[in-house]
Scaffold this motif. Structure first.
Motif, PDB file in Angstrom:
ATOM      1  N   LYS A   1      -5.202  13.115   5.348  1.00 47.65           N
ATOM      2  CA  LYS A   1      -4.924  12.042   4.393  1.00 47.65           C
ATOM      3  C   LYS A   1      -5.540  12.394   3.039  1.00 47.65           C
ATOM      4  CE  LYS A   1      -5.654   7.029   3.961  1.00 47.65           C
ATOM      5  NZ  LYS A   1      -6.249   5.862   4.645  1.00 47.65           N
ATOM      6  N   ILE A   2      -4.747  12.222   1.956  1.00 52.18           N
ATOM      7  CA  ILE A   2      -5.207  12.569   0.608  1.00 52.18           C
ATOM      8  C   ILE A   2      -5.736  11.351  -0.133  1.00 52.18           C
ATOM      9  CG2 ILE A   2      -4.541  13.532  -1.630  1.00 52.18           C
ATOM     10  CD1 ILE A   2      -2.327  15.065  -0.141  1.00 52.18           C
ATOM     11  N   VAL A   3      -4.922  10.316  -0.200  1.00 57.59           N
ATOM     12  CA  VAL A   3      -5.303   9.147  -0.997  1.00 57.59           C
ATOM     13  C   VAL A   3      -4.549   7.918  -0.497  1.00 57.59           C
ATOM     14  CG1 VAL A   3      -3.514   9.572  -2.734  1.00 57.59           C
ATOM     15  CG2 VAL A   3      -5.558   8.265  -3.362  1.00 57.59           C
ATOM     16  N   GLU A   4      -5.179   6.759  -0.670  1.00 53.55           N
ATOM     17  CA  GLU A   4      -4.540   5.480  -0.325  1.00 53.55           C
ATOM     18  C   GLU A   4      -4.706   4.512  -1.485  1.00 53.55           C
ATOM     19  OE1 GLU A   4      -4.696   1.853   3.000  1.00 53.55           O
ATOM     20  OE2 GLU A   4      -5.739   3.764   3.361  1.00 53.55           O
ATOM     21  N   TYR A   5      -3.592   3.854  -1.846  1.00 54.56           N
ATOM     22  CA  TYR A   5      -3.622   2.846  -2.914  1.00 54.56           C
ATOM     23  C   TYR A   5      -3.276   1.495  -2.322  1.00 54.56           C
ATOM     24  CZ  TYR A   5      -2.062  -0.002  -6.838  1.00 54.56           C
ATOM     25  OH  TYR A   5      -1.893  -1.037  -7.726  1.00 54.56           O
TER      26      TYR A   5
ATOM     27  N   ALA B   1      -8.519  15.161   2.616  1.00 48.82           N
ATOM     28  CA  ALA B   1      -7.652  16.243   2.137  1.00 48.82           C
ATOM     29  C   ALA B   1      -7.535  16.281   0.615  1.00 48.82           C
ATOM     30  CB  ALA B   1      -6.254  16.105   2.751  1.00 48.82           C
ATOM     31  N   HIS B   2      -8.244  15.373  -0.072  1.00 48.79           N
ATOM     32  CA  HIS B   2      -8.220  15.355  -1.542  1.00 48.79           C
ATOM     33  C   HIS B   2      -9.008  16.530  -2.103  1.00 48.79           C
ATOM     34  CE1 HIS B   2     -10.511  14.063  -5.252  1.00 48.79           C
ATOM     35  NE2 HIS B   2      -9.272  14.071  -5.675  1.00 48.79           N
ATOM     36  N   ARG B   3      -8.506  17.096  -3.213  1.00 56.13           N
ATOM     37  CA  ARG B   3      -9.232  18.152  -3.908  1.00 56.13           C
ATOM     38  C   ARG B   3      -9.574  17.711  -5.311  1.00 56.13           C
ATOM     39  NH1 ARG B   3      -6.164  23.321  -4.302  1.00 56.13           N
ATOM     40  NH2 ARG B   3      -7.835  23.694  -5.784  1.00 56.13           N
ATOM     41  N   ARG B   4     -10.624  18.260  -5.812  1.00 54.96           N
ATOM     42  CA  ARG B   4     -11.112  17.895  -7.141  1.00 54.96           C
ATOM     43  C   ARG B   4     -10.028  18.135  -8.202  1.00 54.96           C
ATOM     44  NH1 ARG B   4     -16.943  20.010  -9.391  1.00 54.96           N
ATOM     45  NH2 ARG B   4     -17.293  18.363 -10.909  1.00 54.96           N
ATOM     46  N   GLY B   5      -9.829  17.155  -9.076  1.00 55.48           N
ATOM     47  CA  GLY B   5      -8.864  17.283 -10.145  1.00 55.48           C
ATOM     48  C   GLY B   5      -7.499  16.702  -9.815  1.00 55.48           C
ATOM     49  N   TRP B   6      -7.244  16.330  -8.556  1.00 58.08           N
ATOM     50  CA  TRP B   6      -5.978  15.705  -8.198  1.00 58.08           C
ATOM     51  C   TRP B   6      -5.975  14.252  -8.665  1.00 58.08           C
ATOM     52  CZ3 TRP B   6      -4.420  17.628  -2.624  1.00 58.08           C
ATOM     53  CH2 TRP B   6      -4.277  19.032  -2.655  1.00 58.08           C
ATOM     54  N   MET B   7      -4.800  13.769  -9.106  1.00 60.02           N
ATOM     55  CA  MET B   7      -4.712  12.430  -9.684  1.00 60.02           C
ATOM     56  C   MET B   7      -3.511  11.676  -9.127  1.00 60.02           C
ATOM     57  SD  MET B   7      -5.579  13.239 -13.691  1.00 60.02           S
ATOM     58  CE  MET B   7      -4.292  14.488 -13.768  1.00 60.02           C
ATOM     59  N   LEU B   8      -3.671  10.354  -8.962  1.00 59.03           N
ATOM     60  CA  LEU B   8      -2.590   9.477  -8.535  1.00 59.03           C
ATOM     61  C   LEU B   8      -2.112   8.680  -9.736  1.00 59.03           C
ATOM     62  CD1 LEU B   8      -0.947   8.412  -6.053  1.00 59.03           C
ATOM     63  CD2 LEU B   8      -2.629   6.552  -5.935  1.00 59.03           C
ATOM     64  N   ASN B   9      -0.815   8.775 -10.058  1.00 63.57           N
ATOM     65  CA  ASN B   9      -0.251   8.048 -11.191  1.00 63.57           C
ATOM     66  C   ASN B   9       0.154   6.636 -10.795  1.00 63.57           C
ATOM     67  OD1 ASN B   9      -0.599  10.399 -12.618  1.00 63.57           O
ATOM     68  ND2 ASN B   9       1.559  11.010 -12.538  1.00 63.57           N
ATOM     69  N   ASN B  10       0.426   5.814 -11.810  1.00 64.86           N
ATOM     70  CA  ASN B  10       0.773   4.412 -11.566  1.00 64.86           C
ATOM     71  C   ASN B  10       2.065   4.264 -10.772  1.00 64.86           C
ATOM     72  OD1 ASN B  10      -1.485   3.528 -12.961  1.00 64.86           O
ATOM     73  ND2 ASN B  10      -0.407   3.407 -14.931  1.00 64.86           N
ATOM     74  N   ASN B  11       2.989   5.195 -10.935  1.00 65.98           N
ATOM     75  CA  ASN B  11       4.271   5.099 -10.226  1.00 65.98           C
ATOM     76  C   ASN B  11       4.227   5.742  -8.844  1.00 65.98           C
ATOM     77  OD1 ASN B  11       4.165   7.792 -10.858  1.00 65.98           O
ATOM     78  ND2 ASN B  11       6.160   7.877 -11.902  1.00 65.98           N
TER      79      ASN B  11
ATOM     80  N   THR C   1       0.852  -1.198   0.000  1.00 68.76           N
ATOM     81  CA  THR C   1       0.000   0.000   0.000  1.00 68.76           C
ATOM     82  C   THR C   1       0.880   1.237   0.000  1.00 68.76           C
ATOM     83  OG1 THR C   1      -0.127   0.132   2.423  1.00 68.76           O
ATOM     84  CG2 THR C   1      -1.837  -1.166   1.287  1.00 68.76           C
ATOM     85  N   LEU C   2       0.319   2.323  -0.487  1.00 64.22           N
ATOM     86  CA  LEU C   2       0.956   3.632  -0.341  1.00 64.22           C
ATOM     87  C   LEU C   2      -0.106   4.650   0.032  1.00 64.22           C
ATOM     88  CD1 LEU C   2       0.412   5.739  -2.946  1.00 64.22           C
ATOM     89  CD2 LEU C   2       1.943   4.150  -4.069  1.00 64.22           C
ATOM     90  N   VAL C   3       0.292   5.637   0.850  1.00 61.53           N
ATOM     91  CA  VAL C   3      -0.633   6.660   1.341  1.00 61.53           C
ATOM     92  C   VAL C   3       0.040   8.022   1.236  1.00 61.53           C
ATOM     93  CG1 VAL C   3      -2.100   7.434   3.240  1.00 61.53           C
ATOM     94  CG2 VAL C   3      -1.580   4.996   2.993  1.00 61.53           C
ATOM     95  N   TRP C   4      -0.690   9.018   0.719  1.00 57.32           N
ATOM     96  CA  TRP C   4      -0.238  10.410   0.670  1.00 57.32           C
ATOM     97  C   TRP C   4      -0.957  11.213   1.759  1.00 57.32           C
ATOM     98  CZ3 TRP C   4       3.553  12.926  -1.851  1.00 57.32           C
ATOM     99  CH2 TRP C   4       4.129  12.322  -2.973  1.00 57.32           C
ATOM    100  N   TYR C   5      -0.175  12.091   2.447  1.00 54.17           N
ATOM    101  CA  TYR C   5      -0.734  12.984   3.458  1.00 54.17           C
ATOM    102  C   TYR C   5      -0.336  14.427   3.148  1.00 54.17           C
ATOM    103  CZ  TYR C   5      -1.337   8.782   6.352  1.00 54.17           C
ATOM    104  OH  TYR C   5      -1.690   7.554   6.831  1.00 54.17           O
ATOM    105  N   LYS C   6      -1.268  15.356   3.375  1.00 50.45           N
ATOM    106  CA  LYS C   6      -0.954  16.793   3.309  1.00 50.45           C
ATOM    107  C   LYS C   6      -0.492  17.218   4.698  1.00 50.45           C
ATOM    108  CE  LYS C   6      -0.776  21.123   2.096  1.00 50.45           C
ATOM    109  NZ  LYS C   6      -0.021  21.588   3.274  1.00 50.45           N
TER     110      LYS C   6
ATOM    111  N   ASN D   1      -6.008  -3.732  -5.810  1.00 51.54           N
ATOM    112  CA  ASN D   1      -5.964  -2.747  -6.884  1.00 51.54           C
ATOM    113  C   ASN D   1      -7.056  -1.679  -6.735  1.00 51.54           C
ATOM    114  OD1 ASN D   1      -4.935  -1.563  -9.216  1.00 51.54           O
ATOM    115  ND2 ASN D   1      -6.324  -2.710 -10.556  1.00 51.54           N
ATOM    116  N   SER D   2      -7.043  -1.015  -5.561  1.00 53.99           N
ATOM    117  CA  SER D   2      -8.075  -0.012  -5.291  1.00 53.99           C
ATOM    118  C   SER D   2      -7.429   1.306  -4.867  1.00 53.99           C
ATOM    119  CB  SER D   2      -9.029  -0.488  -4.194  1.00 53.99           C
ATOM    120  OG  SER D   2      -8.375  -0.508  -2.942  1.00 53.99           O
ATOM    121  N   ILE D   3      -8.087   2.386  -5.261  1.00 51.27           N
ATOM    122  CA  ILE D   3      -7.669   3.734  -4.857  1.00 51.27           C
ATOM    123  C   ILE D   3      -8.824   4.366  -4.085  1.00 51.27           C
ATOM    124  CG2 ILE D   3      -7.018   6.028  -5.642  1.00 51.27           C
ATOM    125  CD1 ILE D   3      -5.797   4.783  -8.109  1.00 51.27           C
ATOM    126  N   SER D   4      -8.548   4.848  -2.886  1.00 52.34           N
ATOM    127  CA  SER D   4      -9.593   5.504  -2.079  1.00 52.34           C
ATOM    128  C   SER D   4      -9.122   6.907  -1.710  1.00 52.34           C
ATOM    129  CB  SER D   4      -9.892   4.699  -0.813  1.00 52.34           C
ATOM    130  OG  SER D   4      -8.725   4.486  -0.048  1.00 52.34           O
TER     131      SER D   4
END
Length: 472
Positions: free
Chosen positions: A318-322, A334-344, A304-309, A327-330
């Motif tokens: 917390k922004i996003v968790e993969y 802290a997520h804002r509209r238009g933000w994207m998580l890339n495969n890498n 898993t990987l997690v991004w935090y602001k 194979n799920s992204i939640s």
């Protein structure tokens, strides 16, 4: 109504009666009431100002209250107030500048530095029993700057100069946007633990920094609190924490992550090592633009990987968790509209503003359940507006003093003063505020007469005020 025993003291003053009764009862009654609180208005007080000790949550069954100078000396009475007859009686240390109100509050006018110290409020019932004892400390400053920010949403931050440093090089941990009411700075190598203290410096102390257990002998502390590291090694990499101490007894903390590269890897590509790293592209996006938090060396065996602001593992930031297993992204709060998580694992932030700037944390969990973290910080490009200079002058015994204040709505700026079109050379009669927005000359002499301007700058722009002249 039964007469209070506080007042039943034949042949003595009302104040002496209070002291006699209270001292006898205090012998077997020393309990206090935690509900009574005292608030200083204003919180910061300078010589010549007035201060109100505003009392909250007085006991319901009180009939009298008294203020004392100090913590325990009952002879240092300021004033007593009895509620049933609205009678106020002054004490031995009443200076003529104190007023006690029916709600227990104490007004102290035209304070001096001699007024610095503890003040104690005691409340009594009709049997002269002590209901509560509450104390507070008053610090009277010789001078209090009225410019800059005392407490705003703009936070202190740290910039690495240069942003990338190789082994053997030097790097400056530069402070941006500090508060105006600074008492001192403390630097930590890591978290805020005593064993991690690198250096401590108090503004009022003209001595050099006091070095702590984490001092390596290669650090230099500048007068503005910025920390310079010389001849860095791999042992220097990691988290650095700055604690700013304020005159209102509060503190601010901010952190920065330092990466140290080998000379060879920096010459080729600093991101070819196995260490998890993040690079902001671009480093200084303009407001409304996008920035890519580009991840390098993402572990292949991640679960898993997690991004935090944030620089901490905080759920609300917390922004996003993969989760690779399913194979799920939640997306998180802290997520804002238009933000994207890339495969890498890289995070694309669209339409950024000043609130988006700051520290971001990436947390990766691998198949062995080991957690690896990386940090990145970016700034949003903003251009400063033109400042202006305000003059305040006072004439007192012994001469005239003048205060020049550089007024600007911008934060995270550097300020310098210009006198007769040259950089101002400070003399022993001149004092700059901690952020340099205030210039005080006391006393003023003929050689100080002339044209004054202030110049503000940030990482991206510079503006100079229109000139002002002294004497006006």
């Amino acid at each position: 109504m039964e007469e209070s025993s506080v007042l039943l003291c034949k042949g003595c003053t009302l104040w002496q009666g209070l002291l006699l009764t209270a001292s006898l009862l205090t012998f077997w009654h020393l309990s206090t009431t935690a509900d009574v609180t005292i608030e200083s208005l204003p919180p910061l007080v300078a010589e010549g100002e007035n201060v109100l000790f505003l009392v909250h949550h007085l006991p319901e069954n009180l009939t009298a209250l008294a203020w004392f100078k100090g913590l325990t000396n009952m002879k240092q009475g300021i004033a007593m107030y009895t509620l049933h007859n609205n009678l106020s009686v002054t004490g031995p240390v009443h200076s003529g500048r104190e007023t006690v109100y029916h709600n227990g509050s104490l007004l102290l006018e035209n304070v001096t530095q001699k007024d610095t110290g503890y003040y104690t409020l005691r409340t009594y019932n009709r049997r002269a029993k002590i209901l509560s004892t509450t104390s507070m400390y008053l610090q009277v400053h010789a001078f209090l700057w009225k410019c800059g920010r005392l407490a705003t949403s703009a936070q202190t931050s740290i910039e690495l100069v240069p942003p990338s440093v190789a082994e053997g090089g030097s790097v400056l941990l530069r402070i941006h946007n500090p508060p105006e009411n600074i008492v001192g700075f403390v630097w930590f190598k890591g978290t805020t633990d005593f064993k991690n203290v690198v250096a401590t410096h108090f503004i009022s102390d003209r001595k050099s920094a006091v070095w702590g257990p984490a001092y390596s002998g290669r650090e230099t502390l500048h007068s503005d609190g910025s920390l310079l590291l010389h001849s860095v090694t791999q042992r220097d990499r990691g988290l650095y924490t700055l604690r700013v101490l304020r005159t209102d007894m509060g503190k601010e903390e901010t952190q920065v992550q330092l990466h140290v590269y080998t000379s060879l890897s920096l010459f080729c590509n600093p991101f070819t090592s196995s260490q998890l790293m993040i690079q902001p592209v671009p480093r200084y996006p303009a407001e409304g633009e996008g920035v890519l938090l580009q991840v390098h060396n993402l572990p292949e065996d991640l679960l898993t990987l997690v991004w935090y602001k944030s620089k901490f593992r905080t759920p609300v930031l917390k922004i996003v968790e993969y989760n690779r297993t399913i194979n799920s992204i939640s997306w998180a709060p802290a997520h804002r509209r238009g933000w994207m998580l890339n495969n890498n694992g890289s995070l694309m932030l669209q339409d950024v503003n000043e609130k988006d700037a700051g520290m971001y944390t990436l947390e990766v969990l691998n198949k062995d359940f080991n957690i690896e973290k990386a940090y990145v910080e970016f700034y949003v490009k903003k251009y400063v507006t033109q400042p202006f200079v305000r003059i305040t002058d006072t004439t007192v015994t012994g001469g005239t003093s003048v205060i020049f204040t550089c007024i600007s709505p911008d934060t995270d700026i550097s300020i310098r003063w210009i006198f007769n079109n040259q950089n101002l050379q400070l003399t022993e009669r001149m004092t700059l505020s901690p952020t340099k927005c205030g210039l005080r000359i006391d006393p003023v002499r003929n050689e100080d007469f002339g044209e004054y301007k202030c110049q503000i700058s940030n990482r991206f722009s510079l503006k100079t005020s229109l000139p002002v002249f002294w004497p006006r």
